[in-house]
Motif scaffolding. Structure first.
Motif, mmCIF file in Angstrom:
data_model
loop_
_atom_site.group_PDB
_atom_site.id
_atom_site.type_symbol
_atom_site.label_atom_id
_atom_site.label_comp_id
_atom_site.label_asym_id
_atom_site.label_seq_id
_atom_site.Cartn_x
_atom_site.Cartn_y
_atom_site.Cartn_z
ATOM 1 N N ASP A 307 0.842 -1.189 0.000
ATOM 2 C CA ASP A 307 0.000 0.000 0.000
ATOM 3 C C ASP A 307 0.884 1.249 0.000
ATOM 4 O OD1 ASP A 307 -2.014 1.794 0.182
ATOM 5 O OD2 ASP A 307 -2.719 1.198 2.175
ATOM 6 N N LEU A 308 1.344 1.645 -1.202
ATOM 7 C CA LEU A 308 2.218 2.806 -1.345
ATOM 8 C C LEU A 308 1.545 3.854 -2.217
ATOM 9 C CD1 LEU A 308 5.668 1.092 -2.075
ATOM 10 C CD2 LEU A 308 4.996 2.253 0.039
ATOM 11 N N PRO A 309 1.849 5.139 -1.989
ATOM 12 C CA PRO A 309 1.309 6.175 -2.874
ATOM 13 C C PRO A 309 1.859 6.018 -4.290
ATOM 14 C CG PRO A 309 2.212 7.131 -0.858
ATOM 15 C CD PRO A 309 2.645 5.705 -0.891
ATOM 16 N N VAL A 310 1.065 6.440 -5.262
ATOM 17 C CA VAL A 310 1.464 6.358 -6.662
ATOM 18 C C VAL A 310 2.801 7.048 -6.906
ATOM 19 C CG1 VAL A 310 0.864 7.262 -8.954
ATOM 20 C CG2 VAL A 310 -0.844 6.025 -7.611
ATOM 21 N N MET A 311 3.008 8.204 -6.286
ATOM 22 C CA MET A 311 4.256 8.940 -6.487
ATOM 23 C C MET A 311 5.472 8.100 -6.144
ATOM 24 S SD MET A 311 5.932 11.623 -7.364
ATOM 25 C CE MET A 311 4.885 13.068 -7.441
ATOM 26 N N ARG A 312 5.392 7.321 -5.079
ATOM 27 C CA ARG A 312 6.539 6.495 -4.676
ATOM 28 C C ARG A 312 6.751 5.339 -5.648
ATOM 29 N NH1 ARG A 312 8.833 7.214 0.252
ATOM 30 N NH2 ARG A 312 9.336 5.012 0.495
ATOM 31 N N ILE A 313 5.665 4.801 -6.183
ATOM 32 C CA ILE A 313 5.794 3.736 -7.182
ATOM 33 C C ILE A 313 6.528 4.272 -8.411
ATOM 34 C CG2 ILE A 313 4.531 2.215 -8.756
ATOM 35 C CD1 ILE A 313 4.284 1.335 -5.867
ATOM 36 N N ILE A 314 6.130 5.435 -8.878
ATOM 37 C CA ILE A 314 6.769 6.012 -10.069
ATOM 38 C C ILE A 314 8.217 6.366 -9.777
ATOM 39 C CG2 ILE A 314 6.742 8.006 -11.625
ATOM 40 C CD1 ILE A 314 3.682 7.879 -11.489
ATOM 41 N N ALA A 315 8.482 6.903 -8.597
ATOM 42 C CA ALA A 315 9.855 7.272 -8.235
ATOM 43 C C ALA A 315 10.777 6.056 -8.168
ATOM 44 C CB ALA A 315 9.869 8.011 -6.903
ATOM 45 N N SER A 316 10.221 4.876 -7.900
ATOM 46 C CA SER A 316 11.058 3.673 -7.861
ATOM 47 C C SER A 316 11.670 3.375 -9.217
ATOM 48 C CB SER A 316 10.252 2.469 -7.367
ATOM 49 O OG SER A 316 9.302 2.035 -8.341
ATOM 50 N N GLY A 317 11.057 3.909 -10.286
ATOM 51 C CA GLY A 317 11.617 3.722 -11.617
ATOM 52 C C GLY A 317 12.946 4.430 -11.803
ATOM 53 N N LEU A 318 13.191 5.464 -11.003
ATOM 54 C CA LEU A 318 14.479 6.158 -11.059
ATOM 55 C C LEU A 318 15.580 5.365 -10.377
ATOM 56 C CD1 LEU A 318 13.174 9.738 -10.177
ATOM 57 C CD2 LEU A 318 14.055 9.007 -12.403
ATOM 58 N N LYS A 319 15.174 4.399 -9.526
ATOM 59 C CA LYS A 319 16.143 3.644 -8.719
ATOM 60 C C LYS A 319 16.234 2.180 -9.121
ATOM 61 C CE LYS A 319 16.405 7.457 -6.381
ATOM 62 N NZ LYS A 319 17.550 8.373 -6.570
ATOM 63 N N ASP A 320 15.453 1.774 -10.139
ATOM 64 C CA ASP A 320 15.499 0.398 -10.656
ATOM 65 C C ASP A 320 15.173 -0.640 -9.604
ATOM 66 O OD1 ASP A 320 16.525 1.210 -13.306
ATOM 67 O OD2 ASP A 320 18.287 1.776 -12.150
ATOM 68 N N THR A 321 14.157 -0.364 -8.776
ATOM 69 C CA THR A 321 13.787 -1.314 -7.730
ATOM 70 C C THR A 321 12.299 -1.622 -7.802
ATOM 71 O OG1 THR A 321 13.346 0.456 -6.133
ATOM 72 C CG2 THR A 321 15.562 -0.495 -6.147
#
Length: 433
Positions: A307-321
């Motif tokens: 249960d994570l906010p959408v912003m954090r899901i998208i930001a994970s794309g910058l970190k490859d995780t």
């Protein structure tokens, strides 16, 4: 005459909520509801993703095979000896599952998995079957087979069928009643801005990795799990700026092939594989390569269960995780907001990812793939579950992105109409039986 219903509406219009409300108010053991979200058991999905992408050589011996799970469903369905056995064999044939019976459930492709889940549900002889987006992820032959199976079950076996669909073009002929759900305010996605792509590419350009224009170079690649050969003697050379459509039947090895290119398959070290001009197994950093690849897939979608906010899901794309283990900077969040504006989903930034509709979730993960302006964009069924307006929007953005001649694309889809105009080349895989 029994009604067979199609509930049709745009993403986030309330189709799934309507069905879930009906199920709460009308509980019955004779009703089977398939959403494809709980296929591997909820919290185990992350483990599944890791096994699919890395640990396939170390599968737990307790992991069941397709046949074991289907036999369990067959017995639980209370099938009579002769009639039940004939019905089971009939399902194996019409879903073309015999070649999969000895395969571990964890190794099924997304399309194979859907066939298995549908077969398992029918094994239980329900009186009403409700299916959320039954046709996505299936190759064209299997889609037609499934329509025939459902029509047969409706007409010959007295099964009432309810389908939840995003596109009216997918409504099968046997459906007797179409119920259209109008979008509400929550379902409206803001205006997209494909024209912003060129600006973001200009301001976010990464330093090129290596000097070679050979982005992917595979020679005689062979991938095998036990006695089962997935890929054999596969050659593929992708040069910078090419835009490839990758296709093939369910189970042909498309996801396995992409796992090699994404550095997620240990057997790549035993093969002749070069990425961005660098030979695998010669000391290159996996993470340095991943920095230049943007990726989305059905397997990745299933791995996001927190249960994570959408912003954090998208930001994970910058970190490859998968997930987010490094705190993004304000600059990172600013980049994410700009890409969300490109796709028209800035209104979703603080919403819970797992509470979005499946179509909205897929759109969020597509944004995640774009967010670092990767040299190589790998989109495995990116339009899964998207309604027509959003599908067209994503294709427009892909076309804008690929106007940059330094960007390379690999896209997988079973729908010819889902391919963007920028496609220049095609690769078709054949299944090894």
């Amino acid at each position: 005459m029994e009604q067979h219903i199609a509930i049709v509406g745009l993403n986030a219009s309330g189709k799934t909520q309507l069905v879930e409300k009906y199920l709460r108010e009308n509980p019955s053991r004779y009703v089977r509801y398939i959403t494809f979200r709980d296929t591997y058991g909820g919290d185990n999905d992350r483990t599944y993703y890791l096994q699919q992408r890395w640990n396939q050589m170390e599968i737990d011996p307790e992991t069941p095979t397709v046949e074991q799970l289907l036999e369990k469903a067959y017995k639980a369905g209370g099938n009579g000896a002769e009639d039940g056995k004939a019905f089971k064999e009939h399902l194996y044939d019409i879903f073309n599952l015999r070649y999969l019976l000895d395969k571990y459930i964890i190794l099924l492709s997304s399309g194979e998995l859907r066939k298995f889940v549908l077969c398992r549900a029918l094994m239980g002889r329900p009186k009403k079957l409700i299916i959320d987006n039954p046709f996505i992820g299936l190759d064209s032959e299997t889609r037609e087979q499934l329509k025939g199976v459902l029509a047969d079950m409706a007409h010959e076996h007295g099964l009432q069928i309810v389908l939840i669909l995003t596109k009216e073009t997918e409504v099968p002929d046997f459906i007797t009643d179409i119920r259209r759900i109008e979008s509400n305010d929550k379902g409206i996605i803001l205006e997209a801005h494909p024209e912003m792509v060129s600006e973001l590419l200009a301001t976010q350009q990464q330093s090129a990795i290596g000097k070679s224009d050979n982005i992917v170079n595979l020679k005689k690649v062979k991938i095998q799990y036990g006695p089962r050969t997935i890929l054999k003697d596969l050659d593929w050379n992708i040069r910078r700026g090419e835009r490839w459509a990758l296709s093939g039947q369910n189970g042909a090895g498309k996801s396995t092939l992409l796992s090699i290119i994404c550095c997620d398959n240990p057997q790549s070290y035993a093969n002749d594989v070069a990425l961005f001009g660098m030979q695998r197994g010669h000391g290159e950093s996996i993470w340095e390569i991943k920095k230049h690849i943007g990726y989305v897939s059905p397997e990745m979608h299933r791995s996001y269960t927190r249960d994570l906010p959408v912003m954090r899901i998208i930001a994970s794309g910058l970190k490859d995780t998968i997930g987010l283990y490094v705190q993004p900077t304000e600059e990172d969040y600013a980049i994410c907001r700009k890409w969300m504006r490109v796709f028209g989903i800035e209104n979703l930034a603080e919403k819970s990812f797992i509470k979005l509709s499946s179509g909205e979730q897929r759109l969020v993960l597509v944004v995640r793939a774009f967010v670092k302006c990767p040299d190589l964009l790998i989109l495995d069924e990116p339009l899964h579950g998207l309604d027509q307006p959003r599908s067209e929007m994503v294709k427009d953005i892909i076309n804008e992105y690929c106007k940059d001649k330094s960007k390379t694309l690999i896209m997988v889809t079973h729908y010819e109409e889902n391919l963007p105009k920028c496609i220049t080349d095609r690769k078709v895989l054949k299944r090894n039986i």
